[in-house]
Motif scaffolding. Structure first.
Motif, PDB file in Angstrom:
ATOM      1  N   HIS A  64       0.847  -1.193   0.000  1.00  0.00           N
ATOM      2  CA  HIS A  64       0.000   0.000   0.000  1.00  0.00           C
ATOM      3  C   HIS A  64       0.884   1.244   0.000  1.00  0.00           C
ATOM      4  O   HIS A  64       1.723   1.413   0.884  1.00  0.00           O
ATOM      5  N   ALA A  65       0.682   2.107  -0.996  1.00  0.00           N
ATOM      6  CA  ALA A  65       1.602   3.233  -1.177  1.00  0.00           C
ATOM      7  C   ALA A  65       0.869   4.502  -1.595  1.00  0.00           C
ATOM      8  O   ALA A  65      -0.252   4.465  -2.110  1.00  0.00           O
ATOM      9  N   GLN A  66       1.543   5.625  -1.348  1.00  0.00           N
ATOM     10  CA  GLN A  66       1.105   6.917  -1.876  1.00  0.00           C
ATOM     11  C   GLN A  66       1.783   7.054  -3.237  1.00  0.00           C
ATOM     12  O   GLN A  66       3.006   6.960  -3.327  1.00  0.00           O
ATOM     13  N   CYS A  67       1.005   7.276  -4.288  1.00  0.00           N
ATOM     14  CA  CYS A  67       1.545   7.195  -5.642  1.00  0.00           C
ATOM     15  C   CYS A  67       1.393   8.505  -6.417  1.00  0.00           C
ATOM     16  O   CYS A  67       0.381   9.204  -6.288  1.00  0.00           O
ATOM     17  N   GLY A  68       2.384   8.806  -7.227  1.00  0.00           N
ATOM     18  CA  GLY A  68       2.355   9.966  -8.100  1.00  0.00           C
ATOM     19  C   GLY A  68       2.567   9.537  -9.541  1.00  0.00           C
ATOM     20  O   GLY A  68       3.406   8.668  -9.823  1.00  0.00           O
ATOM     21  N   ALA A 160       1.604  14.000 -10.199  1.00  0.00           N
ATOM     22  CA  ALA A 160       2.955  14.270  -9.710  1.00  0.00           C
ATOM     23  C   ALA A 160       3.453  15.660 -10.095  1.00  0.00           C
ATOM     24  O   ALA A 160       4.236  16.265  -9.358  1.00  0.00           O
ATOM     25  N   SER A 161       2.991  16.173 -11.224  1.00  0.00           N
ATOM     26  CA  SER A 161       3.388  17.526 -11.621  1.00  0.00           C
ATOM     27  C   SER A 161       3.002  18.538 -10.544  1.00  0.00           C
ATOM     28  O   SER A 161       3.766  19.461 -10.227  1.00  0.00           O
ATOM     29  N   LEU A 162       1.812  18.363  -9.987  1.00  0.00           N
ATOM     30  CA  LEU A 162       1.310  19.319  -9.002  1.00  0.00           C
ATOM     31  C   LEU A 162       2.077  19.225  -7.689  1.00  0.00           C
ATOM     32  O   LEU A 162       2.475  20.250  -7.113  1.00  0.00           O
ATOM     33  N   SER A 163       2.301  17.997  -7.193  1.00  0.00           N
ATOM     34  CA  SER A 163       3.056  17.860  -5.944  1.00  0.00           C
ATOM     35  C   SER A 163       4.494  18.333  -6.125  1.00  0.00           C
ATOM     36  O   SER A 163       5.091  18.918  -5.217  1.00  0.00           O
TER      37      SER A 163
END
Length: 347
Positions: A64-68, A160-163
């Protein structure tokens, strides 16, 4: 112990150059970055091994992961609107359809304040400019399928661009960099260009020029028999393209100079430095070539003091030595997750 009483965190970034994975001692700060792994995006066995190495004692089927992700049809665009029409039903969809030429109902969209990334309140706002961000629904579904196929369950799935832009703004503030910064996401078939300043995201522009446009130039300049040979050489780490930088970046440079010139005329400010995110280290020459041709500095992020100030520690020299520019997006995802958790605790 400082890091001993929290659930471990897992972070994953997927782009056209690779799949990046990190294990941390917690999901939010303070956290220790315990391990990093990078795999080619097509190396299924390597990714499976990396997932297993990240979470060797996993009891379930998935990590379980936080994904970009960086989907091809991602939207990160600043746009001007008419405040007099803010209360009209469907006005925002009209802006999206007209200015970005996408169908709003096929996207998951958000409208943000370009200065600080907060939600743009259409009922209270008087500003003309907003930052439109979004992911196409079909690409989100495909990304989820691919992650699951790789043994990764996306607890969150972020643009991912936003983060990364959020992380960049945080670093520029931390490093007290006042001059505007050109941030480039150079992908296979396109480039996303952003200009950041103390005022936030000042300019956004998608450019239909990416690395694939450089392959025919490599073939011609080196007299190779076909584009496939040129492509293999270009993406390998066996040839130094530094001397060809100005020729390879000529078309992209023309587009960037146009964007920068318009921004500088509009604002009276000059670009101080450029940074390319996502690029693997073997393509680092490209960043230097663009900076040289644009006549600006090359922004290098000093990760350790910045992360320390944000309560993120790198575990030993092995991990610290791996952190370079390609990890900026994943680091920014960690920061984004910490901010989100902190916001949940406050509410």
């Amino acid at each position: 112990m400082l890091f001993s009483n929290k659930t471990q965190g897992y972070f994953v970034e997927v782009n056209n150059y690779g799949v990046l994975l990190a294990r941390t001692s917690a999901k939010s700060g303070p956290m220790l970055v315990e391990a990093l792994k990078a795999c080619p995006p097509t190396d299924a066995d390597g990714i499976a091994a990396a997932v297993k190495e990240m979470q060797p004692k996993r009891t379930g089927s998935y990590m379980h992961a936080q994904c970009g992700i960086y989907p091809a049809k991602r939207l990160v665009r600043r746009a001007s609107m008419d405040p007099k029409r803010y209360k009209e039903d469907g006005y925002l969809n009209e802006v999206v359809n007209a200015q970005f030429r996408i169908e709003a109902d096929k996207y998951t969209l958000a409208v943000l304040n370009p200065a600080d990334g907060s939600d743009f309140d259409i009922n209270k706002a008087t500003e003309r400019d907003a930052l439109f961000v979004g992911l196409s629904n079909d690409e989100v579904e495909e990304a989820q399928k691919q992650l699951l196929a790789r043994g990764i369950f996306p607890e969150t799935l972020e643009l991912a661009s936003l983060s990364t832009l959020s992380g960049m703004m945080d670093y520029l503030n931390f490093a007290d960099i006042k001059t505007p910064t050109l941030v480039l996401e150079i992908d296979t078939d396109s480039t996303q260009s952003f200009i950041l300043s103390e005022g936030g995201v000042e300019s956004t522009r998608p450019i239909p020029q990416g690395l694939s446009a450089m392959i025919p130039v490599v073939q011609k300049e080196l007299g190779l028999k076909d584009e496939e040979s040129a492509k293999k050489l270009f993406y390998s780490n066996t040839f130094d393209f530094t001397g060809m930088g100005s020729v390879l970046t000529k078309k992209l440079l023309k587009e960037l100079q146009s964007s920068i010139g318009f921004y500088e005329v509009q604002t009276g400010q000059s670009i101080g430095q450029v940074i390319c995110t996502m690029l693997p280290s073997k393509l680092g020459w490209l960043e230097a070539a663009l900076a040289n041709q644009l006549g600006v500095g090359l922004l290098k992020i000093d990760f350790e003091p910045w992360l320390k100030a944000r309560r993120i520690t790198l575990d030993g020299k092995a991990v610290a030595s791996e952190i370079d520019m390609r990890w900026l997006g994943l680091i920014s995802l960690m920061l984004s997750n910490s901010h989100a958790i902190a916001a949940e605790k406050k509410s």
